[in-house]
Design a protein around this motif. Structure first.
Motif, PDB file in Angstrom:
ATOM      1  N   GLY A 596       0.841  -1.194  -0.015  1.00 30.80           N
ATOM      2  CA  GLY A 596      -0.027  -0.009   0.030  1.00 30.80           C
ATOM      3  C   GLY A 596       0.675   1.320   0.109  1.00 30.80           C
ATOM      4  O   GLY A 596       0.100   2.350  -0.144  1.00 30.80           O
ATOM      5  N   HIS A 597       2.117   1.165   0.294  1.00 29.19           N
ATOM      6  CA  HIS A 597       2.848   2.473   0.146  1.00 29.19           C
ATOM      7  C   HIS A 597       4.263   2.272  -0.104  1.00 29.19           C
ATOM      8  O   HIS A 597       4.790   0.816  -0.218  1.00 29.19           O
ATOM      9  N   ASP A 598       4.994   3.050  -0.658  1.00 29.10           N
ATOM     10  CA  ASP A 598       6.268   3.004  -1.178  1.00 29.10           C
ATOM     11  C   ASP A 598       7.328   3.247  -0.005  1.00 29.10           C
ATOM     12  O   ASP A 598       6.951   3.521   0.943  1.00 29.10           O
ATOM     13  N   LYS A 599       8.697   3.249  -0.518  1.00 25.26           N
ATOM     14  CA  LYS A 599       9.726   3.368   0.340  1.00 25.26           C
ATOM     15  C   LYS A 599       9.674   4.749   1.142  1.00 25.26           C
ATOM     16  O   LYS A 599      10.429   4.893   2.222  1.00 25.26           O
ATOM     17  N   ARG A 600       9.030   5.816   0.429  1.00 27.94           N
ATOM     18  CA  ARG A 600       8.819   6.986   0.841  1.00 27.94           C
ATOM     19  C   ARG A 600       7.700   7.088   1.852  1.00 27.94           C
ATOM     20  O   ARG A 600       7.480   8.411   2.582  1.00 27.94           O
ATOM     21  N   GLY A 601       6.870   6.190   1.878  1.00 27.96           N
ATOM     22  CA  GLY A 601       5.643   6.335   2.622  1.00 27.96           C
ATOM     23  C   GLY A 601       4.397   6.863   1.790  1.00 27.96           C
ATOM     24  O   GLY A 601       3.370   7.085   2.484  1.00 27.96           O
ATOM     25  N   ASN A 602       4.629   7.047   0.513  1.00 27.69           N
ATOM     26  CA  ASN A 602       3.527   7.667  -0.400  1.00 27.69           C
ATOM     27  C   ASN A 602       2.495   6.228  -0.671  1.00 27.69           C
ATOM     28  O   ASN A 602       3.130   5.152  -0.925  1.00 27.69           O
ATOM     29  N   ILE A 603       1.329   6.681  -0.567  1.00 21.89           N
ATOM     30  CA  ILE A 603       0.287   5.512  -0.758  1.00 21.89           C
ATOM     31  C   ILE A 603       0.446   5.296  -2.515  1.00 21.89           C
ATOM     32  O   ILE A 603       0.405   5.949  -3.227  1.00 21.89           O
ATOM     33  N   LEU A 604       0.283   3.942  -2.766  1.00 18.63           N
ATOM     34  CA  LEU A 604       0.338   3.536  -3.892  1.00 18.63           C
ATOM     35  C   LEU A 604      -1.145   2.954  -3.982  1.00 18.63           C
ATOM     36  O   LEU A 604      -1.790   2.210  -3.236  1.00 18.63           O
ATOM     37  N   TYR A 605      -1.574   2.968  -5.462  1.00 21.15           N
ATOM     38  CA  TYR A 605      -2.924   2.496  -5.674  1.00 21.15           C
ATOM     39  C   TYR A 605      -2.797   1.339  -6.932  1.00 21.15           C
ATOM     40  O   TYR A 605      -1.695   1.456  -7.790  1.00 21.15           O
ATOM     41  N   ARG A 606      -3.659   0.340  -7.022  1.00 21.65           N
ATOM     42  CA  ARG A 606      -3.783  -0.685  -7.824  1.00 21.65           C
ATOM     43  C   ARG A 606      -3.806   0.033  -9.215  1.00 21.65           C
ATOM     44  O   ARG A 606      -4.769   0.915  -9.529  1.00 21.65           O
ATOM     45  N   ARG A 607      -3.184  -0.544 -10.186  1.00 25.80           N
ATOM     46  CA  ARG A 607      -3.556  -0.085 -11.739  1.00 25.80           C
ATOM     47  C   ARG A 607      -3.825  -1.250 -12.325  1.00 25.80           C
ATOM     48  O   ARG A 607      -3.290  -2.331 -12.206  1.00 25.80           O
ATOM     49  N   THR A 608      -4.570  -1.028 -13.723  1.00 26.74           N
ATOM     50  CA  THR A 608      -4.716  -1.928 -14.563  1.00 26.74           C
ATOM     51  C   THR A 608      -3.462  -2.260 -15.512  1.00 26.74           C
ATOM     52  O   THR A 608      -2.258  -1.512 -15.361  1.00 26.74           O
ATOM     53  N   GLU A 609      -3.430  -3.201 -16.274  1.00 25.67           N
ATOM     54  CA  GLU A 609      -2.225  -3.528 -17.096  1.00 25.67           C
ATOM     55  C   GLU A 609      -1.984  -2.193 -18.244  1.00 25.67           C
ATOM     56  O   GLU A 609      -0.847  -1.940 -18.501  1.00 25.67           O
ATOM     57  N   THR A 610      -2.873  -1.279 -18.250  1.00 29.39           N
ATOM     58  CA  THR A 610      -2.843  -0.166 -19.188  1.00 29.39           C
ATOM     59  C   THR A 610      -2.510   0.859 -18.240  1.00 29.39           C
ATOM     60  O   THR A 610      -2.143   2.239 -18.778  1.00 29.39           O
ATOM     61  N   GLY A 611      -2.338   0.645 -17.039  1.00 31.99           N
ATOM     62  CA  GLY A 611      -1.711   2.090 -16.197  1.00 31.99           C
ATOM     63  C   GLY A 611      -2.882   2.864 -15.665  1.00 31.99           C
ATOM     64  O   GLY A 611      -2.450   3.810 -14.813  1.00 31.99           O
ATOM     65  N   GLU A 612      -4.001   2.372 -15.538  1.00 33.34           N
ATOM     66  CA  GLU A 612      -5.135   3.015 -14.943  1.00 33.34           C
ATOM     67  C   GLU A 612      -5.379   2.728 -13.556  1.00 33.34           C
ATOM     68  O   GLU A 612      -5.519   1.395 -13.457  1.00 33.34           O
ATOM     69  N   ASP A 613      -5.782   3.586 -12.613  1.00 34.17           N
ATOM     70  CA  ASP A 613      -6.257   3.071 -11.207  1.00 34.17           C
ATOM     71  C   ASP A 613      -7.295   2.475 -11.299  1.00 34.17           C
ATOM     72  O   ASP A 613      -8.433   2.710 -12.306  1.00 34.17           O
ATOM     73  N   VAL A 614      -7.351   1.455 -10.258  1.00 35.76           N
ATOM     74  CA  VAL A 614      -8.587   0.387 -10.153  1.00 35.76           C
ATOM     75  C   VAL A 614      -9.503   1.332  -9.077  1.00 35.76           C
ATOM     76  O   VAL A 614      -8.975   1.666  -7.922  1.00 35.76           O
ATOM     77  N   THR A 615     -10.779   1.168  -9.116  1.00 35.58           N
ATOM     78  CA  THR A 615     -11.667   1.717  -8.245  1.00 35.58           C
ATOM     79  C   THR A 615     -12.474   0.689  -7.496  1.00 35.58           C
ATOM     80  O   THR A 615     -12.729  -0.491  -8.430  1.00 35.58           O
ATOM     81  N   ILE A 616     -12.981   0.408  -6.337  1.00 32.47           N
ATOM     82  CA  ILE A 616     -13.851  -0.381  -5.928  1.00 32.47           C
ATOM     83  C   ILE A 616     -15.052   0.058  -5.030  1.00 32.47           C
ATOM     84  O   ILE A 616     -14.859   1.218  -4.504  1.00 32.47           O
TER      85      ILE A 616
END
Length: 663
Positions: A596-616
């Protein structure tokens, strides 16, 4: 022993292009910027806290100011009215963090010019997250307007007077990061205005938070500040006296173990107390979601009290994963022997409380709200669980105190927390702690022990309690304890605490049934020189699961690679079988590459194979305040949001599915 690797499951229900975010009010994709982050939090507050209909709110609404056209970040219109400038009721301007309210083009003056251009608009909000101003527009009797800073804008159906001094029915559960913003505003204001050190400011803020919580438990609410008390230094003395009385009569009498004799006075100037109260009085801290309170509280705690003994607080998603897998029950005794601020323990405690709540509400005539008798029984069972089943220890007295406060804010249970060295002989603990937490008596342990190369245990009396503090030799491919001439095990000179914590946790658990979830550095699991630790584990524990956590779990604070290890203490007969190599069982294993976050603490979101964010989209049960009775009720709210790229919940689900398939 066999192992099984179960991949996590990902469910995509929608997509958002990279660098965009779905607007909460409209669902339209907008640029994901620091200013947008503040606006999205405010939009959620307008709908979920202030109860305005999303259909009556409009982001980026164009208005005419003189001869030019401007866009207001959010406009709330009169209920059901057309979205026209003349129907604007509340104007909201949100700015990125760090924007000065006195800025000539983006400060509060900009909001005032917009309010003046919207003749029927009555209120405005200006915020950069860390600072917030609420403005009322008043006719001056000469065809013009004056602007007055007020404590809060009215919620839907509320009068301004009610907003300035809210009744129980007016209190609002916090949403998103709005409580975090409020805590941060208060802490920064105390530190900046009083000239106190950050830690001093933190403890004074907690006194006021405690007063707020205990006031919510009273029939009459006295935690408020009037507009004149907020703006007048002289009148602010009345506000401080009122809050001081709450603190003395409702807090100190109840929590003498938390507050020392020197803590009987809120050591802040009256105007500072008035400001803090104004920022908190509209919230219901008791009804706010656990995670919302936890994130807000632990950020403030972490910036003030984190020590230098390897204390790194467990991220909430890792706590939830471990607790879901461990599944502590209401009749089981729960312990965190390195509880820190209590985040891990609170997650486990609330999991068990969820069982109690569902069991009781299932018997109610109306599950959303019970009768007085039904609520009393729920309260009795909850209180019984707090007082008899929940326990925590920590060496750092400041963290124990902070944990007790955190427990109170998150349903209570603070009576079972003590300052103690968990690794020392239990006889050295306080009499109450040693009588309540005896070796071999605990059902469930959750722990993230301190670890790090700079801390070692070298006390001989302490070390001699542990097999893992002795010398071990590898003979004919098998690890065995090294014995001295008199036949007793030979002690090492020192040992890292994380190794000793493993054995202490097992010692505390009930033989045969006690189980644990512990964060362990991966070096213990794969370093050849530490093979004796793994041998000892296999002879004393049934491993239930091992989850290899992503390296970023504790970053940016700590770079140690860790695993979450779950297990059950073996009975005497099982230990004998394990020593003979005759105990065979499957082990759940998983690798969590995304947390859920990178090494700097920034939140990461799931993406599709084409690079778009996934919503739920999901249905969330939230606490709310009944506007008629002022009682807490439960409501189902549909939430649509970007899905954080976090596999830990999927791992827990896969584990439970795997566990159900075992004999």
């Amino acid at each position: 022993m066999t192992t099984q690797l179960v991949p996590p499951v990902t469910i995509a229900t929608g997509t958002i292009p990279e660098g965009k975010v779905a607007d909460f009010l409209t669902g339209r994709h907008v640029r994901d910027t620091p200013e947008e982050y503040v606006r999205q939090n405010l939009e959620k507050a307008l709908v979920r806290q202030y109860k305005y209909e999303a259909s009556d709110c409009s982001p980026e609404f164009p208005i005419k100011v003189g001869s030019s056209r401007k866009r207001v970040d959010v406009v709330v219109f009169a209920a059901g009215a057309d979205h026209k400038q003349e129907n604007a009721y509340i104007l909201v301007e949100t700015k990125r963090a760090g924007t000065s309210p006195s800025n000539r083009t983006e400060g509060v003056g900009q909001l005032r010019s917009y309010l003046a251009a919207c003749l029927n608009a009555q209120y405005g909000i200006w915020t950069n997250g860390d600072e917030q101003y609420c403005i009322a527009k008043r006719p001056d009797g000469r065809g013009g307007f004056t602007f007055e800073e007020i404590i809060d804008v009215p919620a839907n159906g509320q009068t301004e007077a009610e907003a300035q001094r809210p009744q129980r029915k007016d209190l609002k559960p916090a949403t998103a990061d709005n409580l975090l913003f409020a805590f941060r505003r208060c802490h920064n204001y105390i530190a900046g205005t009083e000239g106190k050190q950050k830690a001093e400011a933190f403890w004074e803020l907690l006194k006021i938070i405690f007063a707020k919580i205990e006031d919510e438990r009273s029939r009459q609410l006295d935690f408020y500040v009037t507009p004149t008390e907020r703006t007048s230094t002289t009148n602010a003395a009345s506000a401080k006296a009122r809050i001081q009385k709450i603190f003395e009569t409702k807090v100190l009498n109840k929590y003498r173990a938390i507050f020392a004799a020197s803590d009987t006075v809120i050591d802040l100037k009256p105007p500072v107390v008035a400001f803090v109260v104004s920022q908190l009085q509209g919230y219901s801290l008791l009804a706010s979601p656990v995670d919302v309170k936890g994130v807000a509280y632990e950020e403030i705690v972490g910036s003030n009290l984190r020590g230098d003994r390897g204390e790194f607080f467990t991220p909430r998603n890792a706590c939830r994963m471990a607790v879901t897998m461990l599944n502590p029950q209401p009749d089981e005794r729960l312990l965190d022997p390195s509880c820190g601020t209590g985040g891990f323990l609170i997650t486990a405690m609330n999991h068990a409380l969820g069982h109690i709540e569902r069991e009781e509400r299932a018997q109610w005539h109306d599950p959303s709200r019970g009768t007085d008798e039904e609520r009393d029984e729920l309260f009795r069972r909850r209180n019984e669980y707090f007082t008899q089943k929940v326990h925590g220890l920590d060496l750092n007295p400041g963290l124990v105190r902070a944990a007790k406060m955190n427990m109170v804010m998150n349903n209570d249970g603070s009576g079972g927390l003590w300052q103690a060295n968990s690794l020392a002989n239990p006889r050295s603990w306080s009499p109450e702690a040693s009588s309540r937490i005896a070796l071999g008596t605990i059902d469930c342990i959750v722990a993230n022990p301190p670890f790090g190369a700079n801390i070692v245990i070298d006390d001989h009396e302490l070390l001699e309690q542990y097999d893992l503090a002795t010398m071990w030799d590898r003979v004919d491919g098998r690890w065995t304890q090294r014995l001295s001439a008199d036949g007793t095990p030979t002690l090492q000179k020192n040992q890292p605490p994380e190794i000793l914590f493993i054995e202490r946790c097992i010692q505390l658990l009930k033989p045969g049934t006690g189980r644990f979830a512990i964060v362990i550095p991966n070096g213990i699991l794969n370093n050849p020189a530490l093979g004796y630790v793994r041998t000892w584990l296999m002879e004393n524990v049934q491993l239930l699961g091992v989850v290899d956590m992503a390296r970023e779990l504790f970053q940016p604070k700590n770079d140690t690679q860790t695993s979450m290890v779950l297990g059950r203490r073996l009975s005497a007969d099982e230990r004998a079988a394990a020593a003979d190599g005759k105990l065979d069982y499957p082990v759940f294993m998983a690798v969590a590459e995304r947390i859920g976050h990178d090494k700097r603490g920034n939140i990461l979101y799931r993406r599709t194979e084409t690079g778009e964010d996934v919503t739920i989209t999901r249905v969330e049960t939230v606490a709310a305040i009944d506007p008629k009775t002022g009682e807490e009720i439960l409501q189902n709210v549909e939430v649509s949001e970007r899905q954080i790229d976090d596999e830990l919940a999927d791992v827990a689900t896969a584990y439970l599915r795997w566990l159900g398939e075992q004999k």
